[in-house]
Scaffold this motif. Sequence first.
Motif, short mmCIF file in Angstrom:
data_model
loop_
_atom_site.label_atom_id
_atom_site.label_comp_id
_atom_site.label_asym_id
_atom_site.label_seq_id
_atom_site.Cartn_x
_atom_site.Cartn_y
_atom_site.Cartn_z
N CYS A 310 0.95 -1.29 0.06
CA CYS A 310 0.05 0.04 0.12
C CYS A 310 0.73 1.19 -0.21
O CYS A 310 1.99 1.33 0.47
N VAL A 311 0.41 2.31 -0.55
CA VAL A 311 0.94 3.44 -0.53
C VAL A 311 -0.02 4.81 -0.19
O VAL A 311 -1.07 4.66 -0.87
N LEU A 312 0.32 5.42 0.78
CA LEU A 312 -0.58 6.78 1.13
C LEU A 312 0.09 8.02 0.50
O LEU A 312 1.31 8.13 0.73
N VAL A 313 -0.70 8.99 0.07
CA VAL A 313 -0.17 10.22 -0.46
C VAL A 313 -0.90 11.29 0.27
O VAL A 313 -2.27 11.37 0.17
N ARG A 314 -0.17 12.40 0.63
CA ARG A 314 -0.91 13.15 1.29
C ARG A 314 -1.72 14.12 0.42
O ARG A 314 -3.18 14.80 0.98
N ARG A 315 -1.69 14.28 -0.72
CA ARG A 315 -2.72 15.02 -1.79
C ARG A 315 -3.03 13.84 -2.72
O ARG A 315 -2.25 13.48 -3.64
N ALA A 316 -4.26 13.40 -2.61
CA ALA A 316 -4.74 12.44 -3.78
C ALA A 316 -4.48 12.98 -5.17
O ALA A 316 -4.41 12.37 -6.04
N GLU A 317 -4.93 14.24 -5.27
CA GLU A 317 -4.41 15.11 -6.86
C GLU A 317 -3.20 14.66 -7.20
O GLU A 317 -3.27 14.54 -8.30
N ASP A 318 -2.15 14.73 -6.25
CA ASP A 318 -0.91 14.56 -6.85
C ASP A 318 -0.74 13.06 -7.52
O ASP A 318 -0.20 12.84 -8.55
N MET A 319 -1.53 12.23 -7.10
CA MET A 319 -1.50 10.90 -7.55
C MET A 319 -2.10 10.93 -8.88
O MET A 319 -1.63 10.42 -9.92
#
Length: 473
Positions: A310-319
């Motif tokens: 799993c990876v979590l990213v602080r700003r979903a929009e960056d994904m």
Amino acid sequence: MNELLFDPDTHRKAGHLLGELLAGYEGDLSNPPGFGQIDREAMRAIMTEPLPEEGRSLEELFQEFREVVMPNSTHVAHRRFLPYVLPSPNGISAFADALASTLNQNCNLWTLSPAANAIEQRVISWFQDLFSFPEGSGGIITSGGSMANLTALAIARDTYLGTSARMDGLQWRVSPLRLYVSDQVHNCVDKAAVILGIGLNHVRHVPCDSQFRMRMDLLKEAVLQDRRDGFSPFCVVGSAGTVTTGAFDPLDELADFCDEEGLWLHIDGAYGALTVLSERRRPHLQPAGRAHSLSLDPHKFLFASLEAGCVLVRRAEDMRTTYSFVPTYLSMFSDPDFLNYAEYGPQLSRSFKALKVWWSLRAFGRKAYAKAIDDLCDLAEYMEARTEAEPELELLAPVTLNAVCVRCRNLSDGQNERVLARLLSEGVAFLGRAEVKGKFCLRACFMNLRTTRDDVDRILEEMVRFGREEMRV
């Protein structure tokens, strides 16, 4: 009915055969491990089998699995299999995998996998809550830590480069990007740097202190010097559990520094992040929630079967900035309740990995995981204390999580390697090999839910005995 399908009675028969095999395997795990014993003739027969023209019966296939495949497999569920951060799987995972295969959801578009989509979102949100990630953050289930780290570093690269990243890549840059990691970082981060076009010459491996934690003073010097020399620092990778010793980098200090310097902070928590489920371990992990991205592996401390990262990213929009492509041949409908995960990661075809993670957490609950994590870390501390009390053994690193690096004190590296080989060949235990402070050592990583103190005692007693025999040679 098409001959590639099973009728209801055949399904029942296959389910019965599978259940009997799984129940029998649990009993077999009490036997000597037989690590490293391979029937090479049987393996060569598999590798030279012609493509079959006709099918075989279920009974034949299950018998072959039981008599040929299982005896020639590495029994990672055995209580003295301790070489890697590779756990014995929990009881529910095999059944979740079977059901996921039955539904065969493609978890790329929500229209192809609505229930799976909801389950993945819920699992991601649980992980976000564990680390206090903010509203608007995102995440995705991956195959493991390697893909999670690659996914995050691609986002870090593109966020730094801006709109030019997608169209021009790195081809236009005069100032090369620089990535900063510790000298204990997992090699998948180096591999990611190669895949992403950063190159190994632009990965700065910062030395660690005596506790195997990245030295902040040397990190700061490296970033400042690189800026003076015309390079472009863009990302720091901290470790929440280094692969050899289980050490944690100074996560709070890294977060402060990256905030001050405008750098992306990625935490590789594939190994240790999910120990946050334990109240005893939680204080070490809370700073990981300050990272821009965090990798974690349910197929480690959730004891889910492979594969589940799993990876979590602080700003979903960056994904989505990195991964969103909308070709005309895909019907990618937006919906307020669902996500098209094809826009959040590199894969299009994605299996229903979230089911075994969801079921694992719901079948056992956080408290059961907290106890399992604490018990395994207690075993490592027990082995540490036993080693320090034994004059003929030497501990090479402090135990900070569940990994113990030990060697026979008065033996050479080559002699210690022979001790390791004997533990394996004589069916005592499967330990790992490692190098700490320039010395070869044996590494026990407690990830097995069946391991007891008696197993630790047996391993250390045999190490001492084999060490004495080496001294007499």
